[in-house]
Design a protein around this motif. Sequence first.
Motif, PDB file in Angstrom:
ATOM      1  N   TYR A  63       7.072 -46.925  30.373  1.00 24.01           N
ATOM      2  CA  TYR A  63       5.901 -47.209  29.543  1.00 24.01           C
ATOM      3  C   TYR A  63       5.973 -46.460  28.224  1.00 24.01           C
ATOM      4  CZ  TYR A  63       4.410 -42.815  31.821  1.00 24.01           C
ATOM      5  OH  TYR A  63       4.345 -41.530  32.308  1.00 24.01           O
ATOM      6  N   GLN A  64       5.193 -46.970  27.281  1.00 25.32           N
ATOM      7  CA  GLN A  64       4.961 -46.290  26.010  1.00 25.32           C
ATOM      8  C   GLN A  64       3.676 -45.481  26.159  1.00 25.32           C
ATOM      9  OE1 GLN A  64       6.951 -46.242  23.494  1.00 25.32           O
ATOM     10  NE2 GLN A  64       8.153 -48.122  23.448  1.00 25.32           N
ATOM     11  N   LYS A 252       6.254 -51.168  29.391  1.00 25.11           N
ATOM     12  CA  LYS A 252       7.173 -51.831  28.463  1.00 25.11           C
ATOM     13  C   LYS A 252       7.523 -53.241  28.904  1.00 25.11           C
ATOM     14  CE  LYS A 252       9.506 -47.761  26.532  1.00 25.11           C
ATOM     15  NZ  LYS A 252      10.814 -47.065  26.356  1.00 25.11           N
TER      16      LYS A 252
END
Length: 400
Positions: A63-64, A252
């Motif tokens: 993930y961001q 993401k």
Amino acid sequence: MFKTSISANGKKVLLVSYAIATGCFAQAQGISTALNQVIKNTAQGHTLQVPGLLNEQLPLLTYQKIVLPGPQFLISDDPEYIRVPEGVALREPVQPGSVRLYLYNVNGVQEPQKMERKIAAVIKNTGNQPMHIRMLKYSSQQPTTNYFFAGKQGLADFFASTPETFAREIKPGAAICLDPKQDKAVVKYDELVHGFYEFVIDQPGEISIVQTDLKTPATVAAARVKTTLSTKQYAGAGRGTYGISNYRIIAKDTLDTKNGLAQILVADGEKDPWVIGKEATTGELKSLDGNYGILYNIELSWKSSDGKALALMTWNPRGDNGQWCGGMANTMVVSGGKFKEGIIQLPNNQLVTTKAPEAILVQIFTPSADGSVQKIHFTYSPPGASCLPTPLVLVPVDLK
């Protein structure tokens, strides 16, 4: 209390195993029919037994992580146990604007004897104009030795609270109790004072967390105690002012139920490091071990190529790590699915979950009719009193 378990002729059902592929999602062979039925028939927030399913090697969703604008964030949990009859556990300046304060302190006085105390947050107006203070979010529990309850109920009350419509005024140089109830509450030995506050001010101020006797107003004690207690980080998460209060987590990749199980892991101290703040009285940098009090706004895209739904569960992977990790309790806000959108205490059929094979069902997200991509949203915060991390596990299930 209702508890779902898997059994067949009095014996646990063995689940079908699955392989973990390095660097990608596991290609699951599928959960057993019995486990599928258990998940499908479990009430939201209830515990369920999932033998063979949970481990810390489940594939991770990458993930961001975005730092969201948010309030100044203060936490008072170091020293967690206030061992002196009167003392200040935290003293931090705050600037005009929004402020979040997480108060997590315990009456730890044993010398010269155990005694009843009060623990309260005091805010002083250090500006030259009257300060106006208004609560935006508010959560305060009665002093208790049930730390798990305080952490779980504290988050539930915080999420459910609404902004106050009035503001209190503080004259320049004057101080008030941030939470007036704390100035009257009796805190017995080993009881926790747990408060989670978000408020707005229009003048610079100073916040102190003070422990004193029952007859002395907290504002008086805060004024006469000139120094803060030394920190004991082995007994608390941290103290000071931290520059991060809110994260947005965006996965993401789009999760597809055909690829099997996956997990989102935050607040583990490694992939998601502890935030760093500064303590005003010493100027020292302080790690917030646990990221307690920080809100994670999590967003996930998913689709169902095989027509399956997606169950969101959580569990306590640290259940065997001594007496302090034997339970986990949390509260989240989750988007709609099989169950309606809203605040859910985890678990809500008992105080805590202990360890695998026990898990908690948070939500079941239903597939779109055409298999198109959907969005999931949920708000997570590391649960006070619980060991971390608390993995968020996504399990494809058949609702037919």
